[in-house]
Design an enzyme around this catalytic site. Structure first.
Site, PDB file in Angstrom:
ATOM      1  N   LYS A   1       0.908  -1.366   0.077  1.00 38.20           N
ATOM      2  CA  LYS A   1       0.146   0.170   0.082  1.00 38.20           C
ATOM      3  C   LYS A   1       0.937   1.317  -0.027  1.00 38.20           C
ATOM      4  CE  LYS A   1      -3.912  -2.512   2.338  1.00 38.20           C
ATOM      5  NZ  LYS A   1      -4.324  -2.597   3.817  1.00 38.20           N
TER       6      LYS A   1
ATOM      7  N   GLN B   1      -4.182  -1.595   9.956  1.00 36.42           N
ATOM      8  CA  GLN B   1      -3.986  -3.107   9.362  1.00 36.42           C
ATOM      9  C   GLN B   1      -4.766  -4.321  10.242  1.00 36.42           C
ATOM     10  OE1 GLN B   1      -3.038  -3.867   6.236  1.00 36.42           O
ATOM     11  NE2 GLN B   1      -3.770  -5.890   6.477  1.00 36.42           N
TER      12      GLN B   1
ATOM     13  N   ASP C   1     -10.804   3.412   4.959  1.00 36.66           N
ATOM     14  CA  ASP C   1     -10.926   2.100   4.779  1.00 36.66           C
ATOM     15  C   ASP C   1     -12.223   1.749   5.142  1.00 36.66           C
ATOM     16  OD1 ASP C   1      -9.850  -0.273   4.066  1.00 36.66           O
ATOM     17  OD2 ASP C   1      -9.205  -0.960   6.053  1.00 36.66           O
TER      18      ASP C   1
END
Length: 277
Positions: free
Chosen positions: A51, A95, A118
């Site tokens: 990413k 994450q 996200d």
């Protein structure tokens, strides 16, 4: 026929890159994504590094926060709140998964909604479910974009989502429902799973169990989206046995590229929406 996410992701990132360049030209700053990882799980480390690399190639800045596996929930929440308060950071990615002793939901909720690129907070899920113009969960958002790119008719179809996680299964179901699909959500305790899957026009496998969905479960011509990723580059669908599907995503190269592309797109959108943009 394979539903490759690579070309779609390239198009999404290209448009995001152009928008990022315009933002940088106007403000003198780049859109910035902060990535937070707890522990050193190899797959998570690789994914975060990927990413970061994609950010740089698209003209975005990235800030990386790596915390030891011994980090407490309180310490993680404090770091995320600091990023939420930092005007130089436009988007925050925690994450998944975090170590088991951490309250992951509390950590997600420490992300302020306008930086939740996200789409993992309760606010984002509710806004998405009600059709508001907020940030979607990236993998489900990428799945719908992939279906659209391959001209898959969603309205009126029976979609079966296997998996009920708050960042994949549930938001995928909500996005499909918003597109007028009739949605069935299945999970590990669903009785007669194979029989339910056989009725599906669209299957989204997102349960994290390798080759759970067998070829015999899939009716001819069905569209199969494999959102699973397991050790050995294996998805949640028995790919070789699903040759009679109408469309199917490969693993890797299907859902993964679109997930990252949507993340970058939403980071740029977050930058342009913030007051000083």
């Amino acid at each position: 026929m394979l539903m490759s996410g690579t070309e779609l992701a390239r198009d999404i990132v290209q448009r995001a890159s152009e928008k990022a360049a315009e933002y940088t030209s106007r403000t003198g700053r780049k859109p910035c994504l902060a990535t937070v990882i707890v522990g050193d799980d190899p797959a998570s480390v690789t994914y975060v590094r990927m990413k970061q690399n994609r950010c740089r190639k698209a003209g975005l800045d990235s800030v990386h926060v790596a915390l030891p596996a011994s980090t407490t929930t309180e310490e993680l929440v404090a770091r995320i709140r600091a990023l939420s308060d930092d005007p130089a950071v436009h988007g925050i990615l925690l994450q998944h998964p975090v170590p088991g002793h951490i309250d992951e939901r509390s950590a997600f909720e420490a992300i302020v909604p306008h930086k939740d690129v996200d789409g993992v907070t309760t606010h984002s899920f509710a806004a998405m479910s009600f059709g508001h113009n907020e940030f979607v969960s990236c993998t489900p958002g990428g799945i719908v974009r992939l279906l659209d790119a391959y001209d898959v008719e969603i309205a009126g179809k029976h979609a079966v989502v296997i998996g009920r996680s708050p960042i994949l299964g549930k938001p995928a179901a909500m996005l499909l429902l918003a597109r007028d699909a009739t949605v069935t959500i299945c999970h590990s305790k669903t009785a007669g799973l194979a029989e339910i899957v056989r009725t599906a026009d669209i299957i989204v496998a997102a349960v994290g169990r390798p080759r759970l969905v067998r070829g015999g479960w899939i009716k001819p011509g069905a569209v199969v989206v494999d959102a699973g990723y397991n050790e050995g580059n294996v998805g949640d669908v028995d790919f070789e046995a699903a040759a009679h599907a109408g469309l199917i995503t490969p693993v890797p190269g299907g859902v993964g590229p679109t997930t990252i592309a949507v993340l970058l797109e939403q980071t740029v959108d977050a930058a342009t929406r913030q007051p000083d943009a």
